[in-house]
Design an enzyme around this catalytic site. Structure first.
Site, PDB file in Angstrom:
ATOM      1  N   SER A  92      -3.057  13.708 -14.178  1.00 51.08           N
ATOM      2  CA  SER A  92      -4.300  13.578 -14.955  1.00 51.08           C
ATOM      3  C   SER A  92      -4.642  14.959 -15.510  1.00 51.08           C
ATOM      4  CB  SER A  92      -5.447  13.110 -14.050  1.00 51.08           C
ATOM      5  OG  SER A  92      -6.694  13.255 -14.710  1.00 51.08           O
ATOM      6  N   ASP A  95       0.882  -1.163   0.000  1.00 49.50           N
ATOM      7  CA  ASP A  95       0.000   0.000   0.000  1.00 49.50           C
ATOM      8  C   ASP A  95       0.923   1.216   0.000  1.00 49.50           C
ATOM      9  OD1 ASP A  95      -1.710   2.057   0.430  1.00 49.50           O
ATOM     10  OD2 ASP A  95      -2.641   1.229   2.249  1.00 49.50           O
ATOM     11  N   LYS A 147      -4.181  15.570  -8.079  1.00 55.03           N
ATOM     12  CA  LYS A 147      -3.397  15.502  -9.315  1.00 55.03           C
ATOM     13  C   LYS A 147      -2.711  16.835  -9.616  1.00 55.03           C
ATOM     14  CE  LYS A 147      -4.277  11.172 -10.349  1.00 55.03           C
ATOM     15  NZ  LYS A 147      -3.210  10.181 -10.262  1.00 55.03           N
ATOM     16  N   TYR A 181      -9.862  14.538  -6.113  1.00 59.82           N
ATOM     17  CA  TYR A 181      -8.997  13.896  -7.116  1.00 59.82           C
ATOM     18  C   TYR A 181      -8.255  14.969  -7.922  1.00 59.82           C
ATOM     19  CZ  TYR A 181      -7.793  10.913 -11.166  1.00 59.82           C
ATOM     20  OH  TYR A 181      -7.136  10.237 -12.162  1.00 59.82           O
TER      21      TYR A 181
END
Ligand code: NAD
Length: 260
Positions: A143, A64, A160, A156
């Protein structure tokens, strides 16, 4: 494709499927030995077997990346298996689809920890070995969400954007060690994550199933979604001698959807 990475060792996080799998296989095809790291031990082992079939050495490790202990084991896996580290690909990532008012603090922390904090500290953990390589390369997978308004996955997008920022900072900080640090900003790529966005996310976005993909296709000049290999090709380029004068860059791989 070629053998220009012969004798080099790469770690690919999230290498058990999707974009990470394609990058791991691409680097192996270019000559590298690869440590495939994933939360999912079975998929990591499967990709390691695919690489072994290419007659490259491969190791798999279930980690992880969000845990400090996991990151230590990750770097140690490369050194123990192959005695060196030349390339680090921070690809592991997660997305949660939710309106901002529905995002919990737990969800925020989870996304930031895996997508951003883990990337930073994995780079730091790998730095001494990449410096010893004399030609270290780090590729972080960000992204286009870093550059867009992302009303349904704001954490998110923030994570990014953080990856782009840390890529730039580390490119400067690590340049004296001859470690180049770049990141990729893919648009939609047909993977399990994209399926998750469509299946779980579309209802939360108030869209019928398939509609979000249709919308994204409409705003993609090249007229198709990416395959993982489209992203892996650019990762391969960044590890090749052709990219030896590039560092600190955030490169869109989006079929023309994002042009700045
Ligand atoms: P995916 O969900 O298909 O695969 C991600 C892999 O990462 C999985 O094998 C998963 O087990 C692993 N992983 C997740 N959390 C982990 C952790 N804490 N530690 C170790 N491994 C972990 O996703 P994908 O589409 O292949 O995405 C790969 C990367 O590309 C991600 O960083 C993602 O944000 C980014 N990305 C994807 C798209 C897309 O449309 N698919 C677009 C832009 C960027």
């Amino acid at each position: 494709m070629g053998t220009h990475l012969a004798g080099k060792v790469a770690i690919v996080t999230g290498g058990g499927r999707g974009i990470g799998r394609a990058i791991a296989i691409r680097l192996a095809a270019d000559g590298a030995d690869v440590v495939v790291a994933d939360l999912n031990a079975a998929t990591a082992a499967g990709v390691a077997r695919e690489i072994a079939a290419l007659e490259r050495r491969a190791a798999d490790v279930d980690v992880d990346v969000a845990s400090a202990e996991g990151r230590r084991r990750l770097v140690a896996a490369a050194i123990n298996a192959f005695g060196r580290l030349d390339i680090l690909v921070n690809n592991a990532g997660i997305i949660r689809v939710n309106r901002p008012q529905d995002v919990t603090e737990e969800e925020w922390d989870q996304v930031m920890n895996v997508n951003c904090k883990a990337v930073f500290f994995t780079c730091v953990a790998a730095r001494p070995h990449l410096a010893a390589s004399g030609r270290g390369r780090i590729i972080n997978v960000a992204s286009i969400a870093a550059k867009l308004a992302t009303p349904f996955w704001a954490p998110y997008g923030v994570s990014k954007a953080g990856v782009i920022s840390l890529t730039r900072s580390l490119a400067v900080a690590f340049a004296p060690d001859r470690i180049h640090v770049n990141c990729l900003c893919p648009g939609p790529v047909e993977t399990a994550m994209w399926a998750q966005i469509n299946e779980e996310g579309a209802p939360r976005m108030g869209l019928p199933r398939g509609e979000f993909t249709r919308m994204r296709l409409q705003s993609t000049p090249l007229g198709r979604l990416a395959q993982p290999e489209d992203v892996a090709g650019v990762a391969g380029f960044l590890c090749s001698p052709d990219a030896d004068y590039m560092t600190g860059q955030a490169i869109n791989v989006s079929g023309g959807m994002m042009v700045h």
